[in-house]
Design a protein around this motif. Structure first.
Motif, PDB file in Angstrom:
ATOM      1  N   VAL A  70       0.847  -1.194   0.000  1.00 32.59           N
ATOM      2  CA  VAL A  70       0.000   0.000   0.000  1.00 32.59           C
ATOM      3  C   VAL A  70       0.886   1.250   0.000  1.00 32.59           C
ATOM      4  CG1 VAL A  70      -1.751   1.322   1.252  1.00 32.59           C
ATOM      5  CG2 VAL A  70      -1.833  -1.186   1.276  1.00 32.59           C
ATOM      6  N   ALA A  71       0.555   2.209  -0.859  1.00 33.35           N
ATOM      7  CA  ALA A  71       1.234   3.507  -0.854  1.00 33.35           C
ATOM      8  C   ALA A  71       0.229   4.554  -0.375  1.00 33.35           C
ATOM      9  CB  ALA A  71       1.753   3.856  -2.242  1.00 33.35           C
ATOM     10  N   VAL A  72       0.577   5.239   0.722  1.00 34.02           N
ATOM     11  CA  VAL A  72      -0.266   6.310   1.253  1.00 34.02           C
ATOM     12  C   VAL A  72       0.297   7.615   0.697  1.00 34.02           C
ATOM     13  CG1 VAL A  72      -1.137   7.459   3.313  1.00 34.02           C
ATOM     14  CG2 VAL A  72      -0.779   4.974   3.323  1.00 34.02           C
ATOM     15  N   LEU A  73      -0.467   8.296  -0.160  1.00 32.98           N
ATOM     16  CA  LEU A  73       0.040   9.420  -0.935  1.00 32.98           C
ATOM     17  C   LEU A  73      -0.687  10.713  -0.603  1.00 32.98           C
ATOM     18  CD1 LEU A  73       0.016   7.569  -4.397  1.00 32.98           C
ATOM     19  CD2 LEU A  73       1.919   7.700  -2.760  1.00 32.98           C
ATOM     20  N   ASP A  74       0.071  11.734  -0.223  1.00 27.61           N
ATOM     21  CA  ASP A  74      -0.499  13.059  -0.026  1.00 27.61           C
ATOM     22  C   ASP A  74      -0.814  13.658  -1.393  1.00 27.61           C
ATOM     23  OD1 ASP A  74      -1.306  15.449   1.109  1.00 27.61           O
ATOM     24  OD2 ASP A  74       0.729  16.220   1.359  1.00 27.61           O
ATOM     25  N   VAL A  75      -1.913  14.384  -1.510  1.00 26.63           N
ATOM     26  CA  VAL A  75      -2.300  14.969  -2.798  1.00 26.63           C
ATOM     27  C   VAL A  75      -1.384  16.122  -3.167  1.00 26.63           C
ATOM     28  CG1 VAL A  75      -4.079  16.287  -3.996  1.00 26.63           C
ATOM     29  CG2 VAL A  75      -4.716  14.287  -2.671  1.00 26.63           C
ATOM     30  N   VAL A 110      -1.587  -0.931  -4.252  1.00 29.18           N
ATOM     31  CA  VAL A 110      -2.810  -0.267  -3.787  1.00 29.18           C
ATOM     32  C   VAL A 110      -2.439   1.130  -3.304  1.00 29.18           C
ATOM     33  CG1 VAL A 110      -4.686  -0.327  -2.113  1.00 29.18           C
ATOM     34  CG2 VAL A 110      -3.845  -2.461  -3.112  1.00 29.18           C
ATOM     35  N   CYS A 111      -3.131   2.142  -3.816  1.00 24.74           N
ATOM     36  CA  CYS A 111      -2.845   3.524  -3.431  1.00 24.74           C
ATOM     37  C   CYS A 111      -3.996   4.102  -2.617  1.00 24.74           C
ATOM     38  CB  CYS A 111      -2.601   4.384  -4.671  1.00 24.74           C
ATOM     39  SG  CYS A 111      -1.098   3.963  -5.579  1.00 24.74           S
ATOM     40  N   LEU A 112      -3.646   4.700  -1.494  1.00 27.11           N
ATOM     41  CA  LEU A 112      -4.616   5.375  -0.635  1.00 27.11           C
ATOM     42  C   LEU A 112      -4.256   6.856  -0.629  1.00 27.11           C
ATOM     43  CD1 LEU A 112      -6.967   5.200   1.425  1.00 27.11           C
ATOM     44  CD2 LEU A 112      -5.249   4.855   3.203  1.00 27.11           C
ATOM     45  N   ILE A 113      -5.160   7.703  -1.099  1.00 30.35           N
ATOM     46  CA  ILE A 113      -4.908   9.140  -1.187  1.00 30.35           C
ATOM     47  C   ILE A 113      -5.275   9.808   0.137  1.00 30.35           C
ATOM     48  CG2 ILE A 113      -5.469  11.266  -2.413  1.00 30.35           C
ATOM     49  CD1 ILE A 113      -3.945   9.248  -4.103  1.00 30.35           C
ATOM     50  N   LEU A 114      -4.333  10.597   0.641  1.00 29.52           N
ATOM     51  CA  LEU A 114      -4.508  11.290   1.923  1.00 29.52           C
ATOM     52  C   LEU A 114      -4.376  12.792   1.671  1.00 29.52           C
ATOM     53  CD1 LEU A 114      -4.806  10.773   5.011  1.00 29.52           C
ATOM     54  CD2 LEU A 114      -2.312  10.786   5.138  1.00 29.52           C
ATOM     55  N   THR A 115      -5.357  13.576   2.114  1.00 22.53           N
ATOM     56  CA  THR A 115      -5.333  15.004   1.825  1.00 22.53           C
ATOM     57  C   THR A 115      -5.948  15.814   2.960  1.00 22.53           C
ATOM     58  OG1 THR A 115      -6.069  16.719   0.268  1.00 22.53           O
ATOM     59  CG2 THR A 115      -7.533  14.857   0.612  1.00 22.53           C
ATOM     60  N   SER A 116      -5.569  17.083   3.017  1.00 19.02           N
ATOM     61  CA  SER A 116      -6.132  17.994   4.011  1.00 19.02           C
ATOM     62  C   SER A 116      -7.419  18.645   3.527  1.00 19.02           C
ATOM     63  CB  SER A 116      -5.125  19.106   4.351  1.00 19.02           C
ATOM     64  OG  SER A 116      -3.931  18.566   4.857  1.00 19.02           O
ATOM     65  N   PHE A 117      -7.717  18.494   2.224  1.00 16.94           N
ATOM     66  CA  PHE A 117      -8.815  19.244   1.630  1.00 16.94           C
ATOM     67  C   PHE A 117      -9.905  18.318   1.087  1.00 16.94           C
ATOM     68  CE2 PHE A 117      -4.822  21.484   1.195  1.00 16.94           C
ATOM     69  CZ  PHE A 117      -5.114  22.709   1.773  1.00 16.94           C
ATOM     70  N   ASP A 118     -11.156  18.631   1.407  1.00 15.56           N
ATOM     71  CA  ASP A 118     -12.299  17.879   0.902  1.00 15.56           C
ATOM     72  C   ASP A 118     -12.642  18.453  -0.468  1.00 15.56           C
ATOM     73  OD1 ASP A 118     -14.467  16.317   0.535  1.00 15.56           O
ATOM     74  OD2 ASP A 118     -15.649  17.118   2.195  1.00 15.56           O
ATOM     75  N   ALA A 172      -8.517  11.183  -8.375  1.00 17.75           N
ATOM     76  CA  ALA A 172      -7.955  10.017  -7.690  1.00 17.75           C
ATOM     77  C   ALA A 172      -8.563   8.720  -8.210  1.00 17.75           C
ATOM     78  CB  ALA A 172      -8.185  10.143  -6.177  1.00 17.75           C
ATOM     79  N   VAL A 173      -9.871   8.714  -8.397  1.00 16.61           N
ATOM     80  CA  VAL A 173     -10.539   7.520  -8.925  1.00 16.61           C
ATOM     81  C   VAL A 173     -10.051   7.224 -10.338  1.00 16.61           C
ATOM     82  CG1 VAL A 173     -12.763   6.567  -9.653  1.00 16.61           C
ATOM     83  CG2 VAL A 173     -12.573   7.760  -7.468  1.00 16.61           C
ATOM     84  N   MET A 174      -9.921   8.269 -11.158  1.00 19.63           N
ATOM     85  CA  MET A 174      -9.458   8.089 -12.527  1.00 19.63           C
ATOM     86  C   MET A 174      -8.022   7.562 -12.569  1.00 19.63           C
ATOM     87  SD  MET A 174     -11.953   8.947 -14.593  1.00 19.63           S
ATOM     88  CE  MET A 174     -11.276   9.480 -16.159  1.00 19.63           C
ATOM     89  N   ALA A 175      -7.247   7.911 -11.539  1.00 23.17           N
ATOM     90  CA  ALA A 175      -5.852   7.461 -11.482  1.00 23.17           C
ATOM     91  C   ALA A 175      -5.715   6.053 -10.923  1.00 23.17           C
ATOM     92  CB  ALA A 175      -5.028   8.433 -10.630  1.00 23.17           C
ATOM     93  N   GLY A 176      -6.819   5.465 -10.456  1.00 24.24           N
ATOM     94  CA  GLY A 176      -6.786   4.101  -9.962  1.00 24.24           C
ATOM     95  C   GLY A 176      -6.609   3.967  -8.463  1.00 24.24           C
ATOM     96  N   ALA A 177      -6.820   5.055  -7.713  1.00 20.17           N
ATOM     97  CA  ALA A 177      -6.697   4.971  -6.254  1.00 20.17           C
ATOM     98  C   ALA A 177      -7.814   4.102  -5.681  1.00 20.17           C
ATOM     99  CB  ALA A 177      -6.753   6.364  -5.627  1.00 20.17           C
ATOM    100  N   ALA A 178      -7.486   3.354  -4.630  1.00 21.52           N
ATOM    101  CA  ALA A 178      -8.472   2.482  -3.993  1.00 21.52           C
ATOM    102  C   ALA A 178      -9.238   3.193  -2.889  1.00 21.52           C
ATOM    103  CB  ALA A 178      -7.786   1.248  -3.416  1.00 21.52           C
TER     104      ALA A 178
END
Length: 234
Positions: A66-71, A99-107, A115-121
């Protein structure tokens, strides 16, 4: 029988921990995430990076689950605000099992679409509780998308709405080569793959994409991809 963990006398080994990679441009955040995750016996942080290029080099070397990725990564990349999502796209192109999990400060709904288009789970806010983040990592590592069906449907509805927009008149400003690059963006190719297809250096592709985004008057790669898809259907 001494040393045996099962009734049949065979040694039972616990499952291997989930291997996690962290990408965030703030060292304090990375350190906090590492401390949080390494307190869990079934999670192991195998690497981290503070920038996109560093992550693209290190992730294939350590092979995380799993890669936890800041936006947002300080705006250093051509697609600045969503650089972490572009990292997701690039990594999954070469490592489809990652598997990529996107983590961000902004909604940000637009970022969620990207993120969905890039294949994030999955896509979670940094305001999430530590226990919930741990649970999210376990969930996506098990192959279960974190986006519920309702959210995914809403995201895809936004994508379809984009596709129904007419192509901007600025399209006429693109050179024939830029139109080629735009078409390949629409096919979902990464910068590296576009370079290989058109025999261009990856840095040249990045520069051309920046020019294309500017000429089209859009700020994100996925918006250019939607325009390319619309042109292909017309």
């Amino acid at each position: 029988m001494p040393g045996s963990d099962s009734p049949g006398g065979e040694s039972v080994h616990p499952p291997a921990p989930v291997r996690v990679f962290l990408l965030d441009d703030h060292e304090v955040v990375r350190r906090g995430l590492r401390d949080l995750l390494e307190a869990e016996p079934d999670l192991e942080v195998v690497g981290e990076a503070g920038g996109a290029e560093e992550a693209l080099a290190r992730v294939p070397a350590v092979r995380p689950d799993v890669a936890v990725l800041d936006v947002r990564l300080g705006g250093a990349e051509p697609e600045g605000d969503h650089a972490g999502i572009e990292v997701c796209r690039e990594l999954r192109a070469g490592m489809p099992d990652l598997v990529c999990l996107i983590l961000t400060s902004f909604d940000d709904d637009e970022a969620m679409v990207d993120a969905v288009m890039a294949g994030a789970a999955g896509y979670v806010l940094k305001q999430i509780r530590g226990a919930d983040l741990v649970s999210a990592i376990r969930t996506v590592a098990a192959g279960v998308p974190l986006l519920d069906p309702e959210t995914r449907a809403r995201v895809m509805a936004r994508v379809r709405a984009r596709e129904n927009r007419t192509a901007p008149p600025e399209l006429a400003r693109l050179t024939p080569r830029e139109r080629e690059v735009l078409a390949l963006i629409g096919e979902g190719l990464t910068n590296r793959q576009i370079g290989e297809r058109l025999f261009l250096a990856e840095k040249t592709v990045k520069n051309r994409i920046s020019a294309i985004l500017a000429k089209l008057g859009v700020g994100r790669r996925v918006q250019a991809a939607v325009i390319a898809e619309r042109l292909r259907e017309s």
